[in-house]
Scaffold this motif. Sequence first.
Motif, PDB file in Angstrom:
ATOM      1  N   ASP A   1       0.777  -1.194  -0.068  1.00  0.00           N
ATOM      2  CA  ASP A   1      -0.131   0.058   0.027  1.00  0.00           C
ATOM      3  C   ASP A   1       1.007   1.337  -0.233  1.00  0.00           C
ATOM      4  O   ASP A   1       2.065   1.238  -0.136  1.00  0.00           O
ATOM      5  N   GLU A   2       0.170   2.458   0.062  1.00  0.00           N
ATOM      6  CA  GLU A   2       0.939   3.466   0.151  1.00  0.00           C
ATOM      7  C   GLU A   2       0.654   4.464   1.303  1.00  0.00           C
ATOM      8  O   GLU A   2      -0.591   4.402   2.072  1.00  0.00           O
ATOM      9  N   ILE A   3       1.560   5.068   2.027  1.00  0.00           N
ATOM     10  CA  ILE A   3       1.787   5.889   3.116  1.00  0.00           C
ATOM     11  C   ILE A   3       1.891   7.244   2.482  1.00  0.00           C
ATOM     12  O   ILE A   3       3.149   7.456   2.242  1.00  0.00           O
ATOM     13  N   GLU A   4       1.122   8.127   3.102  1.00  0.00           N
ATOM     14  CA  GLU A   4       1.653   9.651   2.878  1.00  0.00           C
ATOM     15  C   GLU A   4       1.996  10.285   4.291  1.00  0.00           C
ATOM     16  O   GLU A   4       1.233  10.101   5.406  1.00  0.00           O
ATOM     17  N   LEU A   5       3.148  10.965   4.349  1.00  0.00           N
ATOM     18  CA  LEU A   5       3.572  11.466   5.347  1.00  0.00           C
ATOM     19  C   LEU A   5       3.179  12.847   5.696  1.00  0.00           C
ATOM     20  O   LEU A   5       2.694  13.326   4.519  1.00  0.00           O
ATOM     21  N   ARG A   6       3.369  13.580   6.625  1.00  0.00           N
ATOM     22  CA  ARG A   6       2.767  14.869   6.948  1.00  0.00           C
ATOM     23  C   ARG A   6       3.629  15.935   6.224  1.00  0.00           C
ATOM     24  O   ARG A   6       3.173  16.962   5.850  1.00  0.00           O
ATOM     25  N   ASP A   7       4.848  15.714   5.928  1.00  0.00           N
ATOM     26  CA  ASP A   7       5.659  16.532   5.143  1.00  0.00           C
ATOM     27  C   ASP A   7       5.328  16.582   3.425  1.00  0.00           C
ATOM     28  O   ASP A   7       6.307  17.162   2.850  1.00  0.00           O
ATOM     29  N   GLY A   8       4.627  15.556   3.240  1.00  0.00           N
ATOM     30  CA  GLY A   8       4.245  15.555   1.744  1.00  0.00           C
ATOM     31  C   GLY A   8       4.980  14.044   1.143  1.00  0.00           C
ATOM     32  O   GLY A   8       4.686  13.697   0.074  1.00  0.00           O
ATOM     33  N   THR A   9       5.849  13.508   1.650  1.00  0.00           N
ATOM     34  CA  THR A   9       6.533  12.227   1.366  1.00  0.00           C
ATOM     35  C   THR A   9       5.554  11.211   1.148  1.00  0.00           C
ATOM     36  O   THR A   9       4.561  11.087   2.018  1.00  0.00           O
ATOM     37  N   VAL A  10       5.854  10.499   0.079  1.00  0.00           N
ATOM     38  CA  VAL A  10       4.925   9.414  -0.311  1.00  0.00           C
ATOM     39  C   VAL A  10       5.605   8.041  -0.196  1.00  0.00           C
ATOM     40  O   VAL A  10       6.571   8.046  -1.342  1.00  0.00           O
ATOM     41  N   LEU A  11       5.370   7.107   0.560  1.00  0.00           N
ATOM     42  CA  LEU A  11       6.116   5.912   0.665  1.00  0.00           C
ATOM     43  C   LEU A  11       5.334   4.772   0.031  1.00  0.00           C
ATOM     44  O   LEU A  11       3.817   4.583   0.436  1.00  0.00           O
ATOM     45  N   ASP A  12       5.876   3.821  -0.702  1.00  0.00           N
ATOM     46  CA  ASP A  12       5.168   2.700  -1.034  1.00  0.00           C
ATOM     47  C   ASP A  12       5.494   1.604  -0.199  1.00  0.00           C
ATOM     48  O   ASP A  12       6.924   1.181  -0.027  1.00  0.00           O
ATOM     49  N   ARG A  13       4.602   1.102   0.692  1.00  0.00           N
ATOM     50  CA  ARG A  13       5.118  -0.014   1.733  1.00  0.00           C
ATOM     51  C   ARG A  13       4.621  -1.457   1.134  1.00  0.00           C
ATOM     52  O   ARG A  13       3.687  -1.719   0.829  1.00  0.00           O
ATOM     53  N   TYR A  14       5.789  -2.084   1.523  1.00  0.00           N
ATOM     54  CA  TYR A  14       5.358  -3.546   1.024  1.00  0.00           C
ATOM     55  C   TYR A  14       5.776  -4.377   2.018  1.00  0.00           C
ATOM     56  O   TYR A  14       6.770  -4.210   2.963  1.00  0.00           O
ATOM     57  N   SER A  15       5.056  -5.235   2.590  1.00  0.00           N
ATOM     58  CA  SER A  15       5.496  -6.330   3.768  1.00  0.00           C
ATOM     59  C   SER A  15       4.965  -7.883   3.280  1.00  0.00           C
ATOM     60  O   SER A  15       4.057  -8.123   2.717  1.00  0.00           O
ATOM     61  N   ALA A  16       6.011  -8.612   3.791  1.00  0.00           N
ATOM     62  CA  ALA A  16       5.746 -10.151   3.643  1.00  0.00           C
ATOM     63  C   ALA A  16       6.492 -10.791   4.849  1.00  0.00           C
ATOM     64  O   ALA A  16       7.210 -10.325   5.567  1.00  0.00           O
ATOM     65  N   PRO A  17       6.097 -12.270   5.077  1.00  0.00           N
ATOM     66  CA  PRO A  17       6.433 -12.816   6.217  1.00  0.00           C
ATOM     67  C   PRO A  17       7.885 -13.315   5.662  1.00  0.00           C
ATOM     68  O   PRO A  17       8.384 -13.595   4.735  1.00  0.00           O
ATOM     69  N   VAL A  18       8.698 -13.696   6.721  1.00  0.00           N
ATOM     70  CA  VAL A  18      10.037 -14.127   6.668  1.00  0.00           C
ATOM     71  C   VAL A  18       9.807 -15.746   7.076  1.00  0.00           C
ATOM     72  O   VAL A  18       9.395 -16.088   8.052  1.00  0.00           O
ATOM     73  N   LEU A  19      10.369 -16.522   6.029  1.00  0.00           N
ATOM     74  CA  LEU A  19       9.993 -18.178   6.286  1.00  0.00           C
ATOM     75  C   LEU A  19      11.306 -18.636   5.848  1.00  0.00           C
ATOM     76  O   LEU A  19      12.100 -18.370   4.963  1.00  0.00           O
ATOM     77  N   ASP A  20      11.670 -20.004   6.669  1.00  0.00           N
ATOM     78  CA  ASP A  20      12.609 -20.877   6.179  1.00  0.00           C
ATOM     79  C   ASP A  20      12.130 -21.833   4.960  1.00  0.00           C
ATOM     80  O   ASP A  20      11.024 -21.699   4.811  1.00  0.00           O
ATOM     81  N   ARG A  21      13.275 -22.620   4.704  1.00  0.00           N
ATOM     82  CA  ARG A  21      12.672 -23.639   3.588  1.00  0.00           C
ATOM     83  C   ARG A  21      11.495 -24.573   4.237  1.00  0.00           C
ATOM     84  O   ARG A  21      10.962 -24.997   3.111  1.00  0.00           O
ATOM     85  N   GLU A  22      11.501 -24.988   5.356  1.00  0.00           N
ATOM     86  CA  GLU A  22      10.393 -25.466   5.886  1.00  0.00           C
ATOM     87  C   GLU A  22       9.065 -24.696   6.109  1.00  0.00           C
ATOM     88  O   GLU A  22       8.271 -25.596   6.414  1.00  0.00           O
ATOM     89  N   GLY A  23       9.218 -23.556   5.893  1.00  0.00           N
ATOM     90  CA  GLY A  23       7.923 -22.750   6.120  1.00  0.00           C
ATOM     91  C   GLY A  23       7.870 -22.365   7.492  1.00  0.00           C
ATOM     92  O   GLY A  23       6.591 -21.880   7.666  1.00  0.00           O
ATOM     93  N   ASN A  24       8.812 -22.465   8.200  1.00  0.00           N
ATOM     94  CA  ASN A  24       8.694 -22.014   9.761  1.00  0.00           C
ATOM     95  C   ASN A  24       8.534 -20.518   9.584  1.00  0.00           C
ATOM     96  O   ASN A  24       9.591 -19.774   8.890  1.00  0.00           O
ATOM     97  N   TYR A  25       7.812 -19.619  10.394  1.00  0.00           N
ATOM     98  CA  TYR A  25       7.709 -18.371  10.355  1.00  0.00           C
ATOM     99  C   TYR A  25       8.750 -17.766  11.437  1.00  0.00           C
ATOM    100  O   TYR A  25       8.635 -18.285  12.602  1.00  0.00           O
ATOM    101  N   TYR A  26       9.493 -16.755  11.113  1.00  0.00           N
ATOM    102  CA  TYR A  26      10.356 -16.160  11.825  1.00  0.00           C
ATOM    103  C   TYR A  26      10.153 -14.641  11.882  1.00  0.00           C
ATOM    104  O   TYR A  26      10.944 -14.102  12.768  1.00  0.00           O
ATOM    105  N   GLY A  27       9.411 -14.200  11.451  1.00  0.00           N
ATOM    106  CA  GLY A  27       9.036 -12.682  11.440  1.00  0.00           C
ATOM    107  C   GLY A  27       8.626 -11.963  10.347  1.00  0.00           C
ATOM    108  O   GLY A  27       7.953 -12.907   9.438  1.00  0.00           O
ATOM    109  N   ARG A  28       8.403 -10.623  10.189  1.00  0.00           N
ATOM    110  CA  ARG A  28       8.184 -10.033   9.041  1.00  0.00           C
ATOM    111  C   ARG A  28       9.144  -9.078   8.441  1.00  0.00           C
ATOM    112  O   ARG A  28       9.852  -8.622   9.192  1.00  0.00           O
ATOM    113  N   THR A  29       9.054  -9.030   6.901  1.00  0.00           N
ATOM    114  CA  THR A  29       9.933  -7.866   6.393  1.00  0.00           C
ATOM    115  C   THR A  29       9.052  -6.675   5.968  1.00  0.00           C
ATOM    116  O   THR A  29       7.823  -6.860   5.202  1.00  0.00           O
TER     117      THR A  29
END
Length: 846
Positions: A366-394
Amino acid sequence: MTSIRASSEATEATPPGASPLEAAASRLMDLVTATLVDGIPVLVCDRAGRIVLANDALHTVLNRSKNELLNQSYSDVCIDLALDELFEDMEKSPAVTSRWSGYITLKTGERETQMMSATISALRDATGSPSHCVVVINDASGGGIRRIPTKGTALQRPGNYDGDYAEAILNSLPGVFYHFDDNFKLVRWNQNFEKISGYTANELLGAEPKMFCVEEQRELVYSRIREVMEIGESTVESDFLRKDGKRIPYLFTGTRFERHGRVGFVGVGNDLSTRKRIEEALRVETARFEAQVESSVDGILVVDENFVKVIQNQRLAEQWKIPHHIAANPDNAVQLEYAASNTTRPDEFIAKVHWLMAHPNEVSSDEIELRDGTVLDRYSAPVLDREGNYYGRTWIHRDITARKQSEQRIRHLASHDGLTGLCNRNVVQERIANAIDTAQPGRRIALLYLDLDRFKIINDGYGHPFGDEVLKATAKRLQSLVLPQDTVARYGGDEFLILLTDLDSAADAHGIAKRIVAGLDGPLIVNQRSVHLSGTVGASIFPDDAETADELIGNADAAMYRAKELGRNTFQFYSRELGEEAMRRVDLETRLRVAIQNGRLSLAYQPKVSLKSGAIVGCEALVRWHDPELGHIAPDRFIPVAEESGLIISIGDWVLRAACAQARAWLDKGLRPICVAVNVSARQLLQQDFAVVVLRCLAETGLPPELLEIELTETLIASDTERAAETFGCLSASGVKLSIDDFGTGYSSLSYLQNFRVDTLKIDKSFIAKMLSDSGNAAIVRAAISLGHNLQFKVLAEGVETLEQCRFLAEIGCDEVQGYFFSKPVPSTEFEALLSMRDAQAQQLV
């Protein structure tokens, strides 16, 4: 970077910036896990003492499953590892590759411990602080390792040992042991030292460290030995040089050791042949991982499953303007609150973060607009190992503000000039066409075509950046001279179009054109420099002169060139005759280019005569052009074209060289020395190092400097007084003569005469022509002669055509004359004959 938990499988929604990051983390995981092949146990724990990674080799040594180890406290495994002190030591060491070596006690069973040799390395975050430690067990084979049983829950370390027992321990060490005395002589070692070094005991006794070092590493080794003696301990990686010359990579440790009042050092060395390859691979991959994260244009944040910060690059702090003390705070909630306060919708921002943390498998963009006018494109996905174990989020944040501004600017540039901000030629052409289509019967449309006088000289002389500032200042002034509904556009280079619509008559355009010319005649202040610039305007009227936009522009252009021919700094309205003249001018420029390329220019020489002796004392070289079809073309026709097109530089350089060569040729023929004069244009002065050009020409032709005279006009001096003074001061110092041509017709200030070492003033022929019939002109000529003599200059009168003029000039003290009364400009052969004749008649001059 601090994380060793990352995903090797990128989701389909992963953006371009995320895939290299996750791939690098996956390779780091693979390298740690791959140590199982070599049977080397690896343990990784964070600053809180929590085990975050343990490979299969360690599981085997400790007889525990993966689930029994992960997220457990290190103290359940390493019972004597002082983790807090270790991290404090890591903080003091700035080197990312610093290692700590020694022995640790592992709990290998419910009531058993095992002492093992280990090497511990630091993993650091983006700020350089250690966040994790990697423990590599050097020998897990069990051979030579003493097992110490536990009693109850208290684990006991070995107490005091006798000599044999200590010797047995030394010989059981997997590496080499050494003890050097205060003279750096080897006094004790274990059996492995003999075996690996290949030396006998007699050969080893009293050996120095350099015996086991290759020459290129000796300075490094000895510097670490000095470090041991100074601060108590040190380590070094270097090759162990065997007796047979073989080199084995080793990690040597050293500890200062005092016994019986003598200080030496002891240490152990471990073979790095296997481990070094693994550690180097880990280090390289970690460095690549760090570099990819830190070099990313995106702000990157990786958190674990508890929303604890694992990785955060500097770019993220810059994007969100997060102060250092907040970015460094281990409590990630503080940073989250600060970031949310910078957004335009803080509640939505925090809610989205919490929702994603509660849904581990979700991928979001999604997109985030900061108060100073900056616009950021934000992307988030889980951090998984080869076996699919969840270790957090990027979380990956890309600043798209510049992209959006660029898109907006592109749209603006499609209709406006990038430098001045005025409408560009496409827009003004559309507006002209639209004005013509919507013109009311009886109303007039006027187009003014403006060209800046002398702009090319300023642009070339002061540089393009300065020229750009002049154009911007001109644009502002033009806008101030017209009404808001009028269109001012930059048509290209130093040319502007002004569109005037809904006029009552052509007279309205006449008044505006006059106002623009007058408004540009004043000085412009650019970069604290006063620039004297003027403009020449041509105008055409719809429907009187044209019916289309292209015709209106073309006719205004033709009128502008006619205005330039009339003296510049003026305006001219279009007539049919001007259109024909514009065509002739274009044809003349084309022919002139061909003439220069084909060598169709020539020189004629007009003599300068002394009024005292009657002898020829010099000549002026004047360029002539004979076209095969048009015949002889007068200089006053092609010189302005050459000035406007820039051809004057190549013509001026050719004239200078040809005149110097001819003067040298006359000397070689035995004629008496004659000074030849050539004219210089402002473009020659400002577009090249003119002094160097002249001196090189004199050197190449062999003409003495005193036989060359450079004629410069007052207008040329005014174009850049400082450069002119420097250039002609250099030429004068070299012996070249200087004269002021057309004196009295140019720059009104006479102060420049004090700054120039001039030899001659040449009074313009316009004063000479009327001095006998106009007392005012006669007074000007007398004043010019008096001024020149007072400044120690010779004075020459141009355009002398009658005997009466010659006699009057002689009476009032003029030194030399030049004009048709004595001779018109003639070819070099005729000038030679004229010179001989005048020398013979010099005594008979009236």
